[in-house]
Write an enzyme that holds these catalytic residues in place. Structure first.
Site, short mmCIF file in Angstrom:
data_model
loop_
_atom_site.label_atom_id
_atom_site.label_comp_id
_atom_site.label_asym_id
_atom_site.label_seq_id
_atom_site.Cartn_x
_atom_site.Cartn_y
_atom_site.Cartn_z
N LYS A 39 2.18 -1.05 1.72
CA LYS A 39 1.59 0.29 1.74
C LYS A 39 0.88 0.50 3.07
O LYS A 39 0.19 -0.41 3.57
CB LYS A 39 0.61 0.41 0.57
CG LYS A 39 -0.02 1.79 0.40
CD LYS A 39 -0.91 1.80 -0.84
CE LYS A 39 -1.57 3.14 -1.08
NZ LYS A 39 -2.41 3.14 -2.31
N SER A 113 -1.52 6.48 -5.42
CA SER A 113 -1.19 6.73 -4.03
C SER A 113 -0.15 5.77 -3.46
O SER A 113 0.38 5.99 -2.37
CB SER A 113 -2.47 6.65 -3.18
OG SER A 113 -3.08 5.38 -3.28
N SER A 137 -3.96 3.78 -8.54
CA SER A 137 -2.91 4.02 -7.56
C SER A 137 -1.79 3.00 -7.56
O SER A 137 -0.74 3.25 -6.96
CB SER A 137 -3.51 4.10 -6.15
OG SER A 137 -4.26 5.29 -6.02
#
Length: 548
Positions: A39, A113, A137
């Site tokens: 990420k 996210s 997330s």
């Protein structure tokens, strides 16, 4: 499949061969040769960490602790993945690089996210991806893409080298297709980092009250706020849960109220402190929703924060007793699965609702794992989550493996002992077991037919009588694992009318436990109907009767 084959912007940057080579030679380890994605709020040396903000172009000077540990275990990075900007969102649409969608539907959000990381694994580009999880997330995109999303105990995996969202709550998470790989990855990632102020070493033994084998799962005692397709899938998940563990209903209202504090209370100020300076001045690369949410924390005062901490402490005290009689709590991950159009129409409201069942986990210092739970009637993936106290990560992954039908290694034991009253976790004589080196092995019930009586003595305690026509569902017990010789050391402390004898458990196994001679009990003190000693004590308190 490669990143170029994807039909959506799951990757912000695909690493070149030179960039991968610059990270050092491939290592030989438990993850040797395994490709993984990262990420883009987690540092990879030599590569910008954008957090989905294009103006952030400076290469990272080093890799995050989590990335370096994967490299040292032989894994090789493929690229940096798309995300809700600054890890503020659960939808996967708050990115100037484009919105991600579920691999099962181009019309439905991927969840965020950690949106790109989930898509990269679900699409088969990589078997493992790193995400982060502050409010859900890592778990929400796992649920929306049919994956295992492991959110470890806060601080178990260091966050050094992660661009913070809310530093006291941030967790590095993994997204995988199997629990087995999640377990292997966590074994590599976990460990204290003295250079990380939020890192915490795992205790040498499981914390008090955490069983090595999780057999009892708490479920909400009433209906939940779920969209109709989610509700039907949740009912099916509950039916499956009953084949994996014994289910006990609990009140989850304190958990759900705590979840509202994260964005509906003063805790939003931590995001303003962590990265608010990156949102000024405004420029086209900033997501307007993220900017509005975070800068909206400016009016929050220090007094507001302390009031929020006080309320959280009250809710924690109300919520955590759920784990006295259960090993884990089962909840859906989200109330529904919105479309991209629904998010566009109400970006704040739809996103806020997605955190109904995830926002409180880090606030309450729990570990969690999201696991697939089949599909809804419309074919979309449905996921649930298992929550447990801090540092219960290993047993929780074993429970998740049983949920998913994956093999679980047998837990080695020493001498087992079933206890039903004053030796239970949190009860007055439990320190005797702990002092002998005992560990909670499992929560269980006796086989049907046992009766429980309140027996006389200075210390209130119960006695079990075998084969006396008691409740078919049995009586609540805990099974403790004692070192060699532990039973012998305990025996002198066992006072009449109690004695050690064989106790049959609800799974058919037989272990030593505290029993009572049928001739040594008072029939008027039969408390079998309560189902267990804790329930009996709670009923007495409710009636206003004090133990004497």
């Amino acid at each position: 499949m490669t990143p170029a084959d994807l039909d959506q912007p799951a990757f912000i940057r695909v690493l070149t061969a030179d960039e991968v080579t610059g990270l050092g030679p491939a290592a030989d380890g438990p993850l040797a040769g395994l490709p993984f994605a990262v990420k883009d709020n987690i540092d990879v040396a030599g590569v910008p960490t954008t957090a989905a903000c294009p103006s952030r172009v400076e290469p990272a000077t080093g890799s995050a602790t989590a990335v370096q540990r994967l490299l040292d275990a032989g894994a090789r990075p493929v690229g940096k993945t798309n995300m809700d900007q600054f890890a503020t969102g659960l939808v996967g649409t708050r990115s100037p690089y484009g919105a991600c969608h579920s691999v099962a539907s181009a019309a439905h959000v991927s969840g965020g996210s950690s949106s790109g990381s989930a898509v990269a694994v679900a699409a088969g580009v990589v078997p493992l991806a790193l995400g982060t999880d502050t409010a859900g997330s890592g778990r929400v995109p796992a649920a929306f893409n049919g994956l295992v999303g492991m959110k470890p105990t806060r601080g178990l995996v260091p966050t050094r080298g992660v661009l913070p969202a809310a530093p006291s709550l941030d967790c590095v998470t993994t997204l995988t297709r199997t629990v087995a790989l999640a377990r292997t990855a966590l074994g590599v990632l976990a460990g204290h980092d003295p250079a990380d102020p939020w890192s915490r070493p795992a205790p040498a033994a499981l914390p008090p009250g955490v069983a090595r084998r999780m057999r009892v799962v708490a479920v909400p005692d009433g209906p939940l706020d779920l969209d109709p397709p989610h509700r039907a899938a949740w009912e099916a998940a509950l039916a499956h849960a009953a084949t994996v563990a014994r289910l006990v209903p609990v009140d989850v209202s304190a958990f759900l109220e705590a979840a509202q504090l994260l964005y509906g209370g003063p805790f939003l100020a931590e995001r303003l402190a962590a990265f608010g300076q990156l949102l000024e001045p405004d420029h086209p690369g900033l997501d307007p929703v993220v900017r509005r949410i975070v800068l909206g924390a400016r009016p929050i005062s220090g007094a507001d924060v302390y009031r929020g901490q006080q309320r959280l402490a009250e809710l924690r005290a109300a919520a955590l007793p759920a784990f006295l009689g259960a090993d884990a709590l089962l909840l859906p991950v989200t109330p529904g699965h919105p479309t991209l159009a629904e998010v566009a129409a109400d970006p704040v409201g739809v996103n806020a609702r997605l955190g109904t069942y995830t926002n409180m986990v880090n606030l309450l210092d729990l570990c969690a794992v999201a696991v697939p739970a089949g599909t809804r009637a419309d074919g979309l993936p449905f996921g649930v989550q298992l929550l447990a106290p801090a540092f219960a990560d290993g047993p929780l992954l074993d429970l998740a493996a049983r949920w998913c039908g994956e093999p679980v290694d047998q837990v080695p034991t020493r001498s087992l002992l079933a206890v039903a009253g004053a030796h239970l976790t949190g009860q007055p004589l439990n320190p005797q077991l702990v002092g002998l080196g005992g560990r909670l092995h499992a929560r269980a019930r006796t086989a049907g037919g046992y009766r429980m009586y309140r027996v006389p003595g200075a210390l209130p305690r119960p006695g079990l009588v075998r084969g006396a026509g008691g409740p078919p569902a049995g009586i609540e017990v805990e099974v403790w694992d004692l070192p060699a010789g532990g039973l012998g050391e305990l025996l002198p402390a066992v006072a009449a009318p109690l004695a050690l004898g064989p106790v049959e458990l609800d799974d058919g196994t037989v272990v030593p436990g505290f029993l009572t001679d049928p001739g040594g009990v008072d029939a008027t003190q039969d408390i079998s109907g309560s189902g267990g000693w804790r329930a009996h004590l709670a009923a007495r308190i409710a009636r206003g009767a004090a133990d004497r």
